[in-house]
Write a protein that holds these residues in place. Structure first.
Motif, mmCIF file in Angstrom:
data_model
loop_
_atom_site.group_PDB
_atom_site.id
_atom_site.type_symbol
_atom_site.label_atom_id
_atom_site.label_comp_id
_atom_site.label_asym_id
_atom_site.label_seq_id
_atom_site.Cartn_x
_atom_site.Cartn_y
_atom_site.Cartn_z
ATOM 1 N N ILE A 1 41.961 42.782 36.803
ATOM 2 C CA ILE A 1 41.943 41.440 36.229
ATOM 3 C C ILE A 1 41.887 40.401 37.342
ATOM 4 C CG2 ILE A 1 43.269 39.760 34.931
ATOM 5 C CD1 ILE A 1 44.382 41.929 33.258
ATOM 6 N N ALA A 2 42.728 40.606 38.369
ATOM 7 C CA ALA A 2 42.756 39.633 39.465
ATOM 8 C C ALA A 2 41.407 39.589 40.175
ATOM 9 C CB ALA A 2 43.865 40.007 40.446
ATOM 10 N N ARG A 3 40.807 40.768 40.342
ATOM 11 C CA ARG A 3 39.520 40.805 41.033
ATOM 12 C C ARG A 3 38.462 40.072 40.232
ATOM 13 N NH1 ARG A 3 34.878 43.806 41.582
ATOM 14 N NH2 ARG A 3 35.265 44.619 39.495
ATOM 15 N N GLN A 4 38.442 40.301 38.931
ATOM 16 C CA GLN A 4 37.405 39.643 38.133
ATOM 17 C C GLN A 4 37.632 38.138 38.068
ATOM 18 O OE1 GLN A 4 36.347 41.359 34.403
ATOM 19 N NE2 GLN A 4 36.373 43.425 35.193
ATOM 20 N N LEU A 5 38.913 37.731 37.997
ATOM 21 C CA LEU A 5 39.181 36.301 37.999
ATOM 22 C C LEU A 5 38.715 35.677 39.312
ATOM 23 C CD1 LEU A 5 42.692 36.102 36.346
ATOM 24 C CD2 LEU A 5 40.628 35.034 35.524
ATOM 25 N N CYS A 6 38.950 36.402 40.409
ATOM 26 C CA CYS A 6 38.520 35.861 41.699
ATOM 27 C C CYS A 6 37.015 35.709 41.763
ATOM 28 C CB CYS A 6 38.968 36.794 42.834
ATOM 29 S SG CYS A 6 40.700 36.712 43.171
ATOM 30 N N ILE A 7 36.308 36.685 41.238
ATOM 31 C CA ILE A 7 34.847 36.609 41.286
ATOM 32 C C ILE A 7 34.360 35.451 40.438
ATOM 33 C CG2 ILE A 7 32.740 37.790 40.605
ATOM 34 C CD1 ILE A 7 33.974 40.349 41.406
ATOM 35 N N GLU A 8 34.962 35.279 39.244
ATOM 36 C CA GLU A 8 34.532 34.193 38.358
ATOM 37 C C GLU A 8 34.698 32.846 39.026
ATOM 38 O OE1 GLU A 8 33.262 35.376 34.568
ATOM 39 O OE2 GLU A 8 33.912 33.328 34.953
ATOM 40 N N HIS A 9 35.826 32.693 39.679
ATOM 41 C CA HIS A 9 36.143 31.365 40.212
ATOM 42 C C HIS A 9 35.900 31.261 41.700
ATOM 43 C CE1 HIS A 9 38.059 30.239 36.397
ATOM 44 N NE2 HIS A 9 38.302 31.514 36.336
ATOM 45 N N GLU A 10 35.224 32.233 42.232
ATOM 46 C CA GLU A 10 34.790 32.220 43.633
ATOM 47 C C GLU A 10 35.950 32.028 44.588
ATOM 48 O OE1 GLU A 10 31.810 29.305 43.546
ATOM 49 O OE2 GLU A 10 30.552 30.528 42.267
ATOM 50 N N LEU A 11 36.968 32.897 44.395
ATOM 51 C CA LEU A 11 38.086 32.915 45.334
ATOM 52 C C LEU A 11 38.042 34.230 46.093
ATOM 53 C CD1 LEU A 11 40.726 31.855 42.725
ATOM 54 C CD2 LEU A 11 39.819 30.402 44.495
ATOM 55 N N MET A 12 38.820 34.282 47.155
ATOM 56 C CA MET A 12 38.849 35.509 47.939
ATOM 57 C C MET A 12 39.841 36.478 47.318
ATOM 58 S SD MET A 12 36.993 35.376 50.688
ATOM 59 C CE MET A 12 37.843 36.389 51.876
ATOM 60 N N PHE A 13 39.435 37.702 47.202
ATOM 61 C CA PHE A 13 40.317 38.701 46.609
ATOM 62 C C PHE A 13 40.844 39.609 47.712
ATOM 63 C CE2 PHE A 13 42.131 41.520 43.741
ATOM 64 C CZ PHE A 13 41.756 42.818 44.037
ATOM 65 N N SER A 14 42.149 39.809 47.748
ATOM 66 C CA SER A 14 42.700 40.678 48.781
ATOM 67 C C SER A 14 43.089 42.006 48.167
ATOM 68 C CB SER A 14 43.934 40.001 49.382
ATOM 69 O OG SER A 14 44.914 40.946 49.655
ATOM 70 N N LYS A 15 42.644 43.085 48.792
ATOM 71 C CA LYS A 15 42.947 44.394 48.221
ATOM 72 C C LYS A 15 44.381 44.785 48.462
ATOM 73 C CE LYS A 15 38.343 46.164 48.777
ATOM 74 N NZ LYS A 15 37.512 46.986 49.605
ATOM 75 N N MET A 16 45.055 44.085 49.337
ATOM 76 C CA MET A 16 46.407 44.494 49.688
ATOM 77 C C MET A 16 47.440 43.893 48.752
ATOM 78 S SD MET A 16 46.416 46.455 52.173
ATOM 79 C CE MET A 16 44.831 47.229 52.128
ATOM 80 N N ALA A 17 47.008 43.062 47.814
ATOM 81 C CA ALA A 17 48.000 42.374 46.974
ATOM 82 C C ALA A 17 48.742 43.386 46.115
ATOM 83 C CB ALA A 17 47.293 41.350 46.094
ATOM 84 N N SER A 18 50.018 43.156 45.916
ATOM 85 C CA SER A 18 50.826 44.104 45.151
ATOM 86 C C SER A 18 50.746 43.768 43.667
ATOM 87 C CB SER A 18 52.269 44.014 45.612
ATOM 88 O OG SER A 18 52.769 42.758 45.244
ATOM 89 N N TYR A 19 51.393 44.590 42.871
ATOM 90 C CA TYR A 19 51.385 44.377 41.412
ATOM 91 C C TYR A 19 52.001 43.033 41.058
ATOM 92 C CZ TYR A 19 52.738 45.089 36.550
ATOM 93 O OH TYR A 19 52.916 44.951 35.213
ATOM 94 N N ASP A 20 53.080 42.705 41.721
ATOM 95 C CA ASP A 20 53.745 41.426 41.477
ATOM 96 C C ASP A 20 52.829 40.258 41.766
ATOM 97 O OD1 ASP A 20 57.279 41.522 42.273
ATOM 98 O OD2 ASP A 20 56.162 41.305 40.395
ATOM 99 N N ASP A 21 52.187 40.326 42.947
ATOM 100 C CA ASP A 21 51.303 39.230 43.346
ATOM 101 C C ASP A 21 50.182 39.066 42.348
ATOM 102 O OD1 ASP A 21 51.500 40.133 46.855
ATOM 103 O OD2 ASP A 21 52.794 38.912 45.580
ATOM 104 N N ASN A 22 49.610 40.195 41.951
ATOM 105 C CA ASN A 22 48.482 40.112 41.029
ATOM 106 C C ASN A 22 48.900 39.540 39.691
ATOM 107 O OD1 ASN A 22 46.492 41.078 42.721
ATOM 108 N ND2 ASN A 22 46.861 43.205 42.190
#
Lengths: 442, 497
Positions: free
Chosen positions: A103-124
């Motif tokens: 979900i976080a990745r798709q939201l980032c792509i939609e809104h053109e933000l940088m997505f970090s693969k290291m983010a934890s469950y809490d952060d996401n």
């Protein structure tokens, strides 16, 4: 010249069959259809800026995702900046961590933000809640599509709970659409989650017969304003209309829909039929449809029977006769006895020795047309009891389709050994049955 | 499945036994709703304050028809002598003008008023519970003692909503009496990535400036903190609200225990409020607390009854200057939902569904002049049936023929007493059924394909096995549903006799 137009027509038809938008747009005009209901619900949530949730249920291949895609495409054209779509699949993202990351990745792509693969469950999950709030302030609706919804309902259902809980606050604007083939998908939810999920359900069913007729006309009739020559198009369309009205064609489609009446099966059948178009004549015939039906409804055991040798067929018929005589279990020796008795009473020309018969018997075992009924490994092959793995109608059809079947059958399959015509002819396709007798005499 | 009350049930039958009690309940509660009502009622012989039974009111005013009066009196508390009963039914209950559903602004206002996420200005029907919770918190704060409280109730009964209200009222109280306002920490337990993270959060809130000590776990640090007397006396009390507490239940139940034990430590400053669904959570999962004599106090939120649902719905619609629903429609909704689960969210969802029914009806009929623009009982009945209907019967009716025959043969097989069977046995039964109608049966591979499709839809349940023929098959759908769905086809009727 004719070949090229035929090819062009074939390509046009195939392209139509592979385009779900074209196919489901037939049903989108009536106000009672699932398309219009779905569109009404989603568009009212977007315009009124409120949260909503619903389930799309129905057997596989009935067009749930296709109609949903059609609705979303139309809505994206109507309200260009007001909708963003997030798609999740229960098969890929069943784990909560995985799903929230996606979900976080798709939201980032939609809104053109940088997505970090290291983010934890809490952060996401914090990110997701914050984005929902931001989108709510900007009057943008987030549409979550949960494919294979019943797989999300396994385990503790944390993802569902956190999504639906976020929708309970005023600041977010979201629509959750669950798609599932299980009819009791909402019973799988925990009571907390079920309480937050609204009860809206849309049922997608396989089409009734007259809808199928409409669909056929819509797909198979060529458009008059295409690049194809006009008289070819009119001739093609008139032949198609004749076929569609033919009783035998209706039998073919009935046979198809009696076992599987979903859209995807029907489209596969049409695709296969279109591929059988004879490019020299360039027109569709009833035989195209019949051969398409036989490719879809294949019978592997029949194919096997077609290639059996005569002796093997003989042995199977003997076993069938033993079964008809109420002999529950039989082994190779009893089959041989029966074989000998037929040979004695009817003086057939085929008389093979025992070793050859054993070889044929082993072939049958390999092909899995017969199998051992017991588990004893100590006895030799001749004494172990066997049973036939094909039914009498399958055997009957197999004999009919075997090209070199020269023997006629005596009291085969029905309880009338007295009524047999002990006719032994060296013929092709000889079938004797009590009711329908078709002799192809030499 | 509870059955829907008939659409056309006369108001006379609705005014059943409990005619006087709703009025009494309203009198006891201190809601502003009643004050408004009372102030707006003109004095008339049937005023509810006199506690007269409405039956006597009917005798007083011969103009009105009996049925309408008793019903309206019981529910609405307003009577006007001049209007005829027929007009009474169509008008709003407080003489508000009828809304115009084609006006988009009005439509969106109504939908917003009925949305689950809109928190109402006043929370009615939960005054007792809120008072108890507030008393408990105030007591703990005044005595500066730690304590624990457990709130339980079915989903949709207003637990989280009441907690929000209590928080607000505590702030007001603290300002008025000059007492200290506690630190408030709200944790939603499903959002914790691991169960022991709750202690991190508590520690972080109680000591924000101190850096996290890596040597001991947050739990130990909290225990150490609360076991010795504070050097600095300025430590505030902390109110911890743990929502959906049963997500913290692990196999060894350690986390839940430790959480509640934090309140038993001698110098603890934690007031713990746990919210969950199970009534006996404290008994089942925290037996040790009983022995230590510090079991949490339990406040249980019962499911809403029919009258409570009606009061809450009306209170939400009160703010609108026009009348939207016919009172019978609201009553039907409340009755059905109260009988099923008492879940307020469901009642609100069904109201919105009924508004959508009205919208579609108006769209389909071109002229809107003659139609009553209020949401009627039939709209509500359709919305209710949609909410509680299962799609099973429709799906079975639209299955292809062979799959219906498979279901029929499964029903016949299971009638003999066994509840599960293998695909091989099902095949035999299927071939028998097919023989009786001269339909050629499909082969076993096609049959097991179809069984798999039925299993996908949740109608059958298939087990695993190496051999296809030995897979176990059970019916997931009630036999009565299958019989009902297939009764229209004569062959199945005869077959399933």
């Amino acid at each position: 010249m004719g070949r090229r137009t035929a090819e062009e027509a074939q390509v046009l038809l195939r392209r139509r069959l592979c385009d779900p938008n074209f196919i489901f747009s037939v049903f989108s005009d009536s106000p009672d259809s699932n398309y219009s209901k779905l569109k009404f619900i989603v568009s009212s949530s977007v315009t009124e800026a409120c949260n909503n949730s619903m389930l799309l249920l129905g057997p596989r291949g009935c067009g749930k995702i296709a109609v949903l895609d059609l609705v979303l495409e139309d809505l994206l054209k109507e309200y260009p900046e007001m909708i963003s779509v997030i798609k999740l699949n229960g098969l890929l993202h069943c784990d909560d961590n995985c799903a929230v990351k996606e979900i976080a990745r798709q939201l980032c792509i939609e809104h053109e933000l940088m997505f970090s693969k290291m983010a934890s469950y809490d952060d996401n999950s914090q990110f997701m809640i914050a984005m929902l709030r931001e989108c709510g302030l900007a009057h943008k609706t987030v549409v979550f599509i949960l494919d294979e919804f019943d797989l999300f309902a396994q385990g503790k259902q944390r993802l569902l709970y956190s999504l639906l809980d976020a929708m309970q606050s005023v600041s977010s604007q979201a629509v959750v659409i669950g798609v599932s083939c299980r009819l009791d998908a909402d019973q799988l939810l925990e009571k907390r989650v079920r309480s937050r999920f609204s009860h809206r359900k849309l049922l997608f069913l396989p089409p009734p017969k007259d809808d199928l007729q409409r669909l056929l006309k819509h797909i198979l009739l060529l458009p008059t304003d295409s690049s194809l020559p006009h008289d070819y198009v009119t001739e093609f369309n008139s032949r198609i209309s004749n076929i569609l009205a033919d009783k035998r064609f209706i039998e073919v489609t009935d046979k198809l829909s009696d076992s599987d009446s979903t859209f995807s099966n029907f489209l596969r059948f049409l695709f296969s039929a279109v591929s059988y178009i004879d490019l020299r004549s360039g027109f569709m015939t009833l035989d195209n449809f019949k051969s398409a039906l036989s490719t879809i409804q294949r019978q592997p055991k029949l194919d096997c029977l077609k290639d059996c040798s005569i002796l093997e067929l003989y042995m199977m018929v003997c076993m069938k006769r033993l079964e008809v005589k109420e002999q529950g279990s039989y082994n190779f020796n009893s089959v041989m006895k029966e074989y000998k008795s037929i040979h004695d009473s009817f003086q057939t020309s085929d008389n093979y020795s025992r070793t050859v018969c054993i070889r044929a018997f082993e072939h049958l075992l390999d092909r899995q047309l017969i199998e051992f009924a017991d588990r004893g490994h100590n006895q030799s092959i001749e004494f172990r009891s066997v049973k036939l793995l094909i039914s009498s109608s399958e055997l009957h059809q197999g004999l009919k389709s075997n090209r070199s079947c020269p023997v006629s059958y005596l009291g085969f399959g029905s309880s009338n050994s007295s009524k047999t015509n002990g006719i032994l002819k060296d013929t092709k396709y000889v079938v004797v049955e009590t009711k329908s007798v078709q002799h192809y005499e030499d | 499945m509870p059955s829907i009350a008939g659409n056309r049930s006369s108001p006379m039958s609705i005014a059943g036994s409990d005619v006087s009690s709703p009025q009494k309940r309203r009198l006891r509660s201190n809601s502003a709703l009643l004050d408004d009502l009372v102030s707006s009622i003109p004095s008339n012989p049937c005023s509810p304050l006199k506690n007269k039974s409405p039956r006597r009111c009917m005798a007083d005013s011969p103009n009105r028809s009996q049925a309408n009066v008793s019903f309206l009196d019981r529910v609405n508390n307003v009577t006007k002598m001049t209007k005829s009963p027929k007009k009474k039914l169509l008008d709003s209950f407080l003489d508000k003008p009828i809304w115009n559903p084609t006006d988009l602004e009005q439509l969106s206002a109504v939908k917003e008023a009925l949305h689950v996420s809109t928190s109402p200005s006043m929370i009615v029907c939960r005054e007792d519970e809120q008072k108890r919770i507030a008393e408990f918190c105030k007591q703990c704060l005044e005595q500066e003692k730690a304590g624990s409280l457990y709130i339980c109730g079915c989903p949709g009964t207003g637990k989280s909503l009441s907690m929000e209200n209590v928080k607000g009222s505590l702030a007001v109280w603290a300002k008025e009496t000059g007492g200290q306002l506690p630190e408030i920490l709200t944790i939603s337990c499903p959002s914790l990535s691991s169960t022991s993270e709750i202690f991190n959060k508590i520690l972080g809130k109680s000591q924000p400036q101190k850096k996290l000590n890596g040597r001991s776990t947050p739990l130990k640090q909290l225990q150490q903190l609360y076991s010795k007397k504070q050097q600095s006396p300025g430590m505030k009390m902390m109110l911890v609200i743990a929502d959906e507490l049963d997500y913290l239940i692990t196999k060894d139940r350690v986390v839940l225990h430790d959480l509640f034990m934090l309140t038993t430590l001698p110098f603890s400053k934690v007031i713990l409020i746990g919210i969950a669904n199970a009534i006996d959570l404290a008994d089942r999962f925290l037996p040790k607390l009983q022995s230590l004599n510090c079991k949490p106090m339990v406040v249980s939120f019962r499911a809403y009854s029919m009258e409570q649902i009606i009061i809450i719905l009306k209170q939400r619609l009160m703010a609108l200057p026009y009348a939207v629903f016919q009172p019978q429609a609201l009553e039907l909704n409340a009755r059905k939902v109260a009988a099923a689960s008492g879940d307020m969210r469901k009642a609100l969802g069904i109201c919105r569904g009924a508004i959508e029914m009205l919208e579609t009806e108006l769209r389909e009929s071109a002229c809107t002049s003659n139609l009553s623009a209020m949401v009627r009982v039939d709209h509500m009945a359709i919305a209710l049936s949609r909410a509680y209907k299962s799609p099973i019967v429709d799906t079975i009716q639209s299955l292809p023929q062979h799959q219906q025959i498979i279901l029929c043969s499964a029903v016949k097989l299971f009638r003999r007493g066994k509840k599960d069977t293998t695909i091989g046995e099902l095949n035999k039964s299927y071939i028998d059924v097919c023989k009786s109608t001269l339909i050629p049966p499909v082969g076993i591979m096609e049959l097991s394909c179809m069984c798999r499709v039925l299993g996908d839809q949740g109608i059958l349940k298939l087990g695993q096995s190496r051999d296809d023929k030995l897979r176990r098959v059970t019916l997931q759908v009630d036999e009565a549903d299958i019989l009902f769905a297939l009764q229209g086809i004569r062959f199945f009727r005869n077959c399933l006799q």
